[in-house]
Design an enzyme around this catalytic site. Structure first.
Site, mmCIF file in Angstrom:
data_model
loop_
_atom_site.group_PDB
_atom_site.id
_atom_site.type_symbol
_atom_site.label_atom_id
_atom_site.label_comp_id
_atom_site.label_asym_id
_atom_site.label_seq_id
_atom_site.Cartn_x
_atom_site.Cartn_y
_atom_site.Cartn_z
ATOM 1 N N PHE A 176 47.690 44.991 43.784
ATOM 2 C CA PHE A 176 48.193 44.500 42.835
ATOM 3 C C PHE A 176 49.480 44.331 42.334
ATOM 4 C CE2 PHE A 176 46.984 44.865 38.069
ATOM 5 C CZ PHE A 176 46.291 43.906 37.602
ATOM 6 N N ASP B 211 45.977 53.425 44.627
ATOM 7 C CA ASP B 211 45.666 53.191 43.115
ATOM 8 C C ASP B 211 44.194 53.104 43.025
ATOM 9 O OD1 ASP B 211 45.097 51.616 41.652
ATOM 10 O OD2 ASP B 211 46.576 50.603 41.556
ATOM 11 N N TYR C 281 38.621 51.180 32.951
ATOM 12 C CA TYR C 281 37.866 49.712 31.684
ATOM 13 C C TYR C 281 37.092 49.107 32.790
ATOM 14 C CZ TYR C 281 42.617 47.923 32.701
ATOM 15 O OH TYR C 281 43.764 47.753 34.034
ATOM 16 N N LYS C 282 37.137 49.024 34.241
ATOM 17 C CA LYS C 282 36.193 48.498 34.484
ATOM 18 C C LYS C 282 34.883 49.557 35.082
ATOM 19 C CE LYS C 282 40.352 47.851 37.573
ATOM 20 N NZ LYS C 282 40.581 45.733 36.843
ATOM 21 N N ARG D 113 36.307 35.578 41.649
ATOM 22 C CA ARG D 113 36.114 36.411 41.912
ATOM 23 C C ARG D 113 34.656 36.952 41.287
ATOM 24 N NH1 ARG D 113 40.487 41.990 40.709
ATOM 25 N NH2 ARG D 113 39.251 41.478 38.935
#
Lengths: 407, 407
Positions: free
Chosen positions: A129, A206, A231-232, A378
């Site tokens: 990322f 991560d 927050y996912k 996605r």
């Protein structure tokens, strides 16, 4: 195909969880739970109670009372331990809630690079990322370290062999994502961690795209360091705080660089010099984000109730069903995610020319995946809030919109 | 004396604002608004609306829509600009909301120390807030810089003469608090900033105890860098995000070390190398704390409506009245705050032996100041939420509880 979706929903032991999220009027299919999870229905009431009873009612006393609980002062560790138990496969005392993923990455990469001046290399991959790569680039420049890049094939992911070929006596840290943000590839964390350790290096995973979606076993894998966002799949809300993990055995050996009063051993002594707190608390720097953690508590409760094993099982079923639809309906698109369910995380990326232009039309129709350059749509299928019928209905709209599809 | 308090309340143009905060049942006097501000009454509804409409309703679209506004992506600058206009005396484009005060201090002190390798000294004072000192100590150690300490007399505060004697050709940064956290002393920011500049140094003001309480004029004073917290007089809630200020003219010259995707020039390009965003945005690192900023917006609205000039006038009147009561009722205690109203911020600290033991009894009686070592009771009088009668009633209880007082 919709009958099949209905059958899958009827047989889904987690189906009822979907009704425990707040409604999203006009949304036909939310396929981006891996970017921003939906709010649990109880979040608004919980925030209301927090504001009225805790903040307004207890005021400054909230930081230290009720006596014995430690009040808000202990939230970084307490919330961290709950994340660890529900989702990380980690014993208490190794995880804190704090900062953003980026800031925690900075602290932990610095701690790893600084702990052995004889090792000057960070091993990472080109498809990690962006913030992981940017943090590592900055630290390499400032600490005189080097970056050793592994070229990733997004569809194949990072492999143990690639890592074995990259590490050596100069490796300070192996910095990878457990589930790749684009492809959804699940790295073999146990094998790669062992390879890093054999070379004498530390490893930092991560977990942003893993936590709350796939099973993790940080303690069993011997992971040194980890970060992740909430927050996912943990439904903490936009910009909710991150978590950091430092395994037992490293707390006294590593030192993170942002020395703040809330990570000190006695914050209210306000003494002349900084002494880090014992244990993982020293990863904290500033005043902990208390109100911002409240929605996360609601999300964690759902995960605790469902159990990560059941969540992962549904995640596999959701992505498998989505893959069946892609194969049947979208023969021209390229799958940028593994077909092997053991290597496939909670999201799928498909590529097709013109997908960038399709996104706006999808959003207008109430179908909300997200888009990642280049040409990637996605599909993030959050197990607790996504139904099979929703996946069907969303992909049916995509099928209509792609060039050459039915109109 | 209570009649006098009632007269002052009756004549107070800001008196009605007090009713716009959520009630604190059982609290006779909240005298710690400088540590944690009370929640504005509208906060719970605003959070409820945010959760249901913004988060649940817009989902991932909230980051970029509505088109033109930039969505949540622009909140760091937009909220920063509102703080700047309402409280900092700063033009737009220089302030962002992000992280914690400690993390922003780290970023800005690092940026200042790194910007001129020929200057290796940070000037700071022994009575600065612990986290400021700890951050500076850590950075000095890692960057090969030195700390030059000014010994502060808490009751006299930091003076321009002291700073003039401490700075020189080796000074990279002068790091001070504008309002001292213990004494409430207001430093002469204009004069001290000019002295730092004459020596070729940058200056960073910690505004945590100033913002929303005393008037600031960062642009007019020529201030280079500033940080501050939003959970005190800005009523942002426990652990709410901090703000950072970097003046125009420095954005291209300074570089903060925590390179994150949200501070890059095109976060969704997700390209191979980090390029900082233009302007103060590059101070951002990770995903901005959106939900955590919602209560702050309610606090800012009140400040915008009242105006900082009126707030400061009431602050002076509140501390003057409290001083009168201390003089009349507590002759044995020591005042650790300036009598000069021009040098006195929004809080007062008084010292007396046994004050540590008095605090628990005060809290039991519903009187809530806070305590700072050694033997200091700190009275933080937030102008928008504190009445003169409240000050009277709180100090009347303290008078009963101090050794030798009426019982």
């Amino acid at each position: 195909m919709r009958d099949r979706a209905r059958e899958l929903d009827a047989a889904d032991p987690l189906a009822a969880f979907r009704d425990r999220f707040l409604p999203a009027p006009g949304v036909v299919a939310y396929l981006d739970g891996n970017s921003l999870g939906r709010p649990v229905a109880g979040v608004a009431d919980r925030l209301d109670a927090f504001v009225r009873e805790e903040w307004a009612g207890r005021l400054i006393r909230g930081w230290t009372e009720p006596a014995g609980s430690g009040g808000w002062m202990r939230w970084p560790e307490e919330v961290g331990d709950r994340i660890a138990a529900a989702a990380l496969g980690a014993a208490p005392g190794q995880t804190v809630l704090a900062d953003s993923t980026t800031v925690l990455l900075y602290k932990l990469v610095r701690a790893a690079v600084d702990h052995d001046p004889g090792r000057r290399e960070i091993v990472l991959d080109t498809d990690n990322f962006p913030t992981d790569r940017y943090v590592a680039e900055g630290i390499a420049a400032e600490r005189g370290a080097r970056l050793r890049w592994i070229e990733t094939d997004p569809a194949a992911g990072i492999t143990a062999d690639q890592v074995a070929a990259a590490v050596g006596p100069d490796t300070a840290l192996v910095l990878l994502s457990h589930v790749a943000y684009r492809s959804g590839w699940i790295a073999d964390a146990a094998a790669i961690t062992a390879i890093a350790h054999d070379a004498g290096a530390l490893v930092l995973w991560d977990l942003s795209h893993s936590v709350g979606s796939v099973e993790l076993a940080l303690d069993a894998w011997g992971v040194d360091l980890a970060v992740g966002c909430t927050y996912k799949y943990l439904n903490g809300g936009p910009g909710s705080p991150a978590f950091g993990y430092v395994r037992h055995g490293l707390h006294d050996r590593l030192r993170q660089p942002i020395q703040g009063w809330m990570g000190g051993h006695d914050p209210f002594a306000m003494g002349p010099g900084y002494t880090p707190a014992a244990g993982v608390r020293s990863l904290v720097s500033g005043t902990p984000p208390i109100l911002a953690a409240v929605p996360l508590l609601a999300g964690l409760e759902l995960l605790e109730e469902a159990g990560i094993t059941a969540v992962r099982a549904k995640s596999r079923a959701l992505t498998a069903y989505a893959l069946d639809l892609v194969d049947a309906w979208l023969p021209g698109v390229e799958l940028v995610s593994p077909r092997d369910p053991d290597r496939r995380g909670g999201h799928l990326t498909i590529r097709g020319s013109g997908f960038r232009d399709v996104l706006g039309a999808l959003w207008e129709r109430g179908v909300i995946p997200d888009y990642r350059e280049p040409d990637g749509i996605r599909l993030g299928l959050a197990p607790l809030s996504t139904s099979f019928t929703e996946v069907h209905d969303g992909l049916a709209v995509l099928r209509e919109l792609v060039p050459g599809g039915p109109s």
